[in-house]
Design an enzyme around this catalytic site. Structure first.
Site, PDB file in Angstrom:
ATOM      1  N   CYS A  25      91.104 -22.550 -65.863  1.00 29.12           N
ATOM      2  CA  CYS A  25      92.723 -21.888 -65.200  1.00 29.12           C
ATOM      3  C   CYS A  25      92.474 -23.040 -63.766  1.00 29.12           C
ATOM      4  O   CYS A  25      94.271 -23.267 -63.867  1.00 29.12           O
ATOM      5  CB  CYS A  25      92.776 -20.632 -64.792  1.00 29.12           C
ATOM      6  SG  CYS A  25      91.793 -19.568 -66.085  1.00 29.12           S
ATOM      7  N   LEU A  69      87.258 -18.406 -49.548  1.00 27.46           N
ATOM      8  CA  LEU A  69      86.528 -19.297 -48.504  1.00 27.46           C
ATOM      9  C   LEU A  69      85.011 -19.794 -48.088  1.00 27.46           C
ATOM     10  O   LEU A  69      84.327 -20.265 -47.397  1.00 27.46           O
ATOM     11  CB  LEU A  69      86.732 -18.479 -47.450  1.00 27.46           C
ATOM     12  CG  LEU A  69      88.561 -18.517 -47.041  1.00 27.46           C
ATOM     13  CD1 LEU A  69      88.324 -18.121 -45.117  1.00 27.46           C
ATOM     14  CD2 LEU A  69      88.990 -19.564 -46.624  1.00 27.46           C
ATOM     15  N   ASP A 103      93.250 -14.754 -85.598  1.00 24.85           N
ATOM     16  CA  ASP A 103      92.867 -15.982 -85.098  1.00 24.85           C
ATOM     17  C   ASP A 103      93.797 -16.783 -86.669  1.00 24.85           C
ATOM     18  O   ASP A 103      92.521 -16.327 -87.429  1.00 24.85           O
ATOM     19  CB  ASP A 103      91.902 -16.209 -84.477  1.00 24.85           C
ATOM     20  CG  ASP A 103      91.592 -17.507 -83.799  1.00 24.85           C
ATOM     21  OD1 ASP A 103      91.589 -17.151 -82.426  1.00 24.85           O
ATOM     22  OD2 ASP A 103      91.325 -18.974 -84.040  1.00 24.85           O
ATOM     23  N   ASN A 128      97.554 -18.203 -58.659  1.00 21.33           N
ATOM     24  CA  ASN A 128      95.871 -19.550 -58.969  1.00 21.33           C
ATOM     25  C   ASN A 128      95.586 -20.346 -58.184  1.00 21.33           C
ATOM     26  O   ASN A 128      94.868 -20.757 -57.974  1.00 21.33           O
ATOM     27  CB  ASN A 128      95.746 -19.511 -60.521  1.00 21.33           C
ATOM     28  CG  ASN A 128      94.912 -18.873 -61.105  1.00 21.33           C
ATOM     29  OD1 ASN A 128      94.560 -17.608 -61.017  1.00 21.33           O
ATOM     30  ND2 ASN A 128      94.980 -19.027 -62.474  1.00 21.33           N
TER      31      ASN A 128
HETATM   32  C1  UDX Z   1      90.904 -17.594 -61.978  1.00 25.35           C
HETATM   33  C2  UDX Z   1      91.411 -16.700 -61.131  1.00 25.35           C
HETATM   34  O1  UDX Z   1      90.360 -16.113 -59.788  1.00 25.35           O
HETATM   35  C3  UDX Z   1      91.942 -15.605 -62.065  1.00 25.35           C
HETATM   36  O2  UDX Z   1      92.340 -14.707 -61.482  1.00 25.35           O
HETATM   37  C4  UDX Z   1      92.298 -16.222 -63.224  1.00 25.35           C
HETATM   38  O3  UDX Z   1      92.627 -15.518 -64.806  1.00 25.35           O
HETATM   39  C5  UDX Z   1      91.674 -17.374 -63.769  1.00 25.35           C
HETATM   40  O4  UDX Z   1      91.978 -18.112 -62.848  1.00 25.35           O
HETATM   41  P1  UDX Z   1      88.458 -18.239 -63.323  1.00 25.35           P
HETATM   42  O5  UDX Z   1      88.722 -19.789 -63.355  1.00 25.35           O
HETATM   43  O6  UDX Z   1      87.526 -16.909 -64.365  1.00 25.35           O
HETATM   44  O7  UDX Z   1      89.496 -17.225 -62.376  1.00 25.35           O
HETATM   45  O8  UDX Z   1      86.633 -17.722 -61.759  1.00 25.35           O
HETATM   46  P2  UDX Z   1      86.916 -17.950 -60.268  1.00 25.35           P
HETATM   47  O9  UDX Z   1      86.257 -16.597 -59.968  1.00 25.35           O
HETATM   48  O10 UDX Z   1      88.690 -18.001 -59.848  1.00 25.35           O
HETATM   49  O11 UDX Z   1      86.198 -19.261 -59.746  1.00 25.35           O
HETATM   50  C6  UDX Z   1      87.153 -20.477 -59.981  1.00 25.35           C
HETATM   51  C7  UDX Z   1      86.226 -21.688 -59.348  1.00 25.35           C
HETATM   52  O12 UDX Z   1      86.611 -21.575 -57.889  1.00 25.35           O
HETATM   53  C8  UDX Z   1      84.445 -21.908 -59.426  1.00 25.35           C
HETATM   54  O13 UDX Z   1      84.732 -23.255 -59.857  1.00 25.35           O
HETATM   55  C9  UDX Z   1      84.122 -21.241 -58.949  1.00 25.35           C
HETATM   56  O14 UDX Z   1      82.894 -21.247 -57.983  1.00 25.35           O
HETATM   57  C10 UDX Z   1      85.261 -21.897 -57.202  1.00 25.35           C
HETATM   58  N1  UDX Z   1      84.939 -20.702 -56.439  1.00 25.35           N
HETATM   59  C11 UDX Z   1      85.459 -19.123 -55.921  1.00 25.35           C
HETATM   60  C12 UDX Z   1      84.876 -21.685 -55.073  1.00 25.35           C
HETATM   61  O15 UDX Z   1      84.376 -22.791 -55.082  1.00 25.35           O
HETATM   62  N2  UDX Z   1      84.844 -21.000 -53.508  1.00 25.35           N
HETATM   63  C13 UDX Z   1      85.302 -20.102 -54.014  1.00 25.35           C
HETATM   64  O16 UDX Z   1      84.588 -19.041 -52.839  1.00 25.35           O
HETATM   65  C14 UDX Z   1      85.784 -18.683 -54.672  1.00 25.35           C
END
Ligand code: UDX
Length: 450
Positions: free
Chosen positions: A273, A263, A30, A221
């Site tokens: 992401c 859902l 880094d 994503n």
């Molecule tokens: C996501 C992808 O899941 C992962 O595969 C990718 O590599 C990076 O982006 P992450 O951002 O760490 O991962 O979290 P994730 O658990 O996917 O949740 C993302 C957002 O969606 C959160 O704010 C979560 O609260 C929201 N969410 C998730 C909902 O609002 N409802 C759901 O049913 C699921």
């Protein structure tokens, strides 16, 4: 195998620690010297369950080291992972500056007679691997560095598990319809070797072109984000139509073509992401002359969703929340992380403060990170507390924003005694049973739950 990892963020550090744990000799690089020194002492710059132990163990076993010396790390490595950030720009496109910087550094420091693979793990738009390969050739025309695309699908909060138990491993190369050349075959066999300890019979290894691999990550994503915006929209309809989104989602999820994952209606998605990748894919489409209306709408629906809970609070109190104490439970964009990027809590708190409310906020991990996201003025209206109990005592309303496990078991009977002026629970994640909340003497306001 000797491996170098560029970038010590979520993807880089998890990849480095997990590959070292598989037995490889990994050097994480880094440019931030302070960060490198802290990690060497076992201080991980973010909260990720299981990661500190993994880093510590592998440092002790001398399989994992950290440096700012890019030249030596490149020289010693057979494979180099590019895991630097690709933050979103104003127009939604991904900033590829750091990805290209690393590519150039690798080209400069790799002697022409050495074969190495440079693996793009960062989330990048289609065409990036091709540009990286071109940059290598321009920097050193006789270079044998081969670019691969190998997106990472890990989720924050479960990153170590996701890395070690992936649903699939995707590898993109500059596949052509004609016979692949020797360097590409060599590159593919090297990356298969890296993942040998990670592969299981049930984990498919998908080999495809650079561009297909790059889009697989964005599309995955964007699809999950679409599911969330879809269910949030249906929840808003359910609110008006007097229906229950939890039952709707449950029944929909029983159709195996739909599945119940992602859902969960709520306050909108956040994180590093989904928001960035949906915008970047729409922007990539635009650059190719295509208007991705659906993706744009997913993003807009999500932005609007962040207003749903504060609007419900304002409605409940008939817009009179001036000097009212409102408790916010959970600040990080989701549980099990300290990450505050695009967290709905920030928007919600700011809106409540603009309307005159006083906020008591508690999060098990993210308070320090959250403090930086508010102005001095706003901070005067927020009290960050040491515990959930401190936050919910003597309050006038409770809003659950992030569904940390410790909030799932709120003792509503005790709450009634500790906060006699609190008559309502706003459940931004639909984790409580309305009947139980109402039985304890509170009003219940969820998302899409009548
Ligand atoms: C996501 C992808 O899941 C992962 O595969 C990718 O590599 C990076 O982006 P992450 O951002 O760490 O991962 O979290 P994730 O658990 O996917 O949740 C993302 C957002 O969606 C959160 O704010 C979560 O609260 C929201 N969410 C998730 C909902 O609002 N409802 C759901 O049913 C699921």
């Amino acid at each position: 195998m000797k491996i170098a990892i560029f970038g010590t963020g979520y993807v880089g550090l998890v990849t480095g620690a997990c590959l070292a744990n598989l037995g490889h000799h990994v050097t994480c690089v880094d440019i931030d010297e302070n960060k490198i020194n802290s990690i060497k002492q076992g201080i991980i710059p973010f909260y990720e369950p299981g990661l500190p132990k993994l880093v510590k163990n592998n440092i002790q076993k001398k399989r994992l080291q950290f440096t700012t010396d890019a030249k030596t790390a490149i020289n010693e490595a057979q494979a180099i992972f590019n895991c630097v950030g690709t933050p979103g720009k104003e127009d939604g496109s991904a900033n590829l500056e750091y990805v290209f910087q690393v590519t150039k550094t690798v080209a400069v420091h790799t002697p022409s007679d050495q074969f190495k693979i440079l693996i793009n793990k960062s989330t990048v738009p289609p065409g990036t691997a091709k540009s990286c390969q071109k940059l290598i050739k321009e920097t050193n025309p006789s270079s044998q560095v081969q670019i691969l695309s190998n997106p990472e699908f890990l989720k924050e909060g479960a990153a170590v598990h996701d890395f070690t138990h992936p649903d699939r491993i995707v590898v993109g190369t500059n596949q052509t319809t004609t016979k692949n050349n020797e360097l590409i075959e060599k590159a593919k066999s090297l990356i298969r070797k890296i993942y040998l300890g990670r592969s299981r019979l049930y984990i498919p290894f998908i080999e495809t072109s650079w561009e297909t691999s790059e889009i697989i990550k964005y599309a995955s994503n964007a699809f999950l984000a679409t599911k969330i915006s879809f269910i949030n929209e249906v929840a808003n309809i359910a609110d008006i139509a007097n229906a229950d989104i939890k039952v709707i989602a449950q029944a929909m999820g029983m159709d195996y073509r739909i599945s119940s994952k992602f859902l969960g209606a709520g306050v909108g998605y956040g994180g590093s992401c989904f928001p960035k990748d949906v915008r970047a894919l729409a922007n990539t489409a635009k650059q190719f002359g295509y208007t991705a209306n659906l993706l744009t709408q997913v993003d807009l629906t999500n932005k609007a969703q962040k207003d749903v809970l504060p609007n419900k609070i304002l409605n409940y109190f008939q817009n009179k929340i001036e000097n009212k104490t409102i408790t916010v439970l959970g600040l990080s964009f989701k549980p099990k992380t300290s990450d505050m990027r695009e967290a709905p809590s920030t928007h919600i708190i700011k809106k409540l403060i603009q309307n005159g409310a006083k906020i008591k906020a508690y999060d098990p991990i993210a308070i320090e990170e959250a403090k930086h996201l508010f102005t001095e003025n706003e901070l005067q209206s927020i009290t960050f507390t040491q515990s959930q109990k401190d936050a919910t005592t003597n309050t006038e309303a409770i809003a659950l924003i992030t569904e940390w496990d410790e909030f799932r078991t709120l003792d509503f009977e005790s709450l009634k005694i500790e906060a006699p002026n609190c008559h309502v629970i706003f459940d931004g994640r639909n984790i409580y049973e309305p009947d139980q909340v109402i039985e304890a003497g509170f009003d219940y306001v969820g998302i899409g739950r009548q």
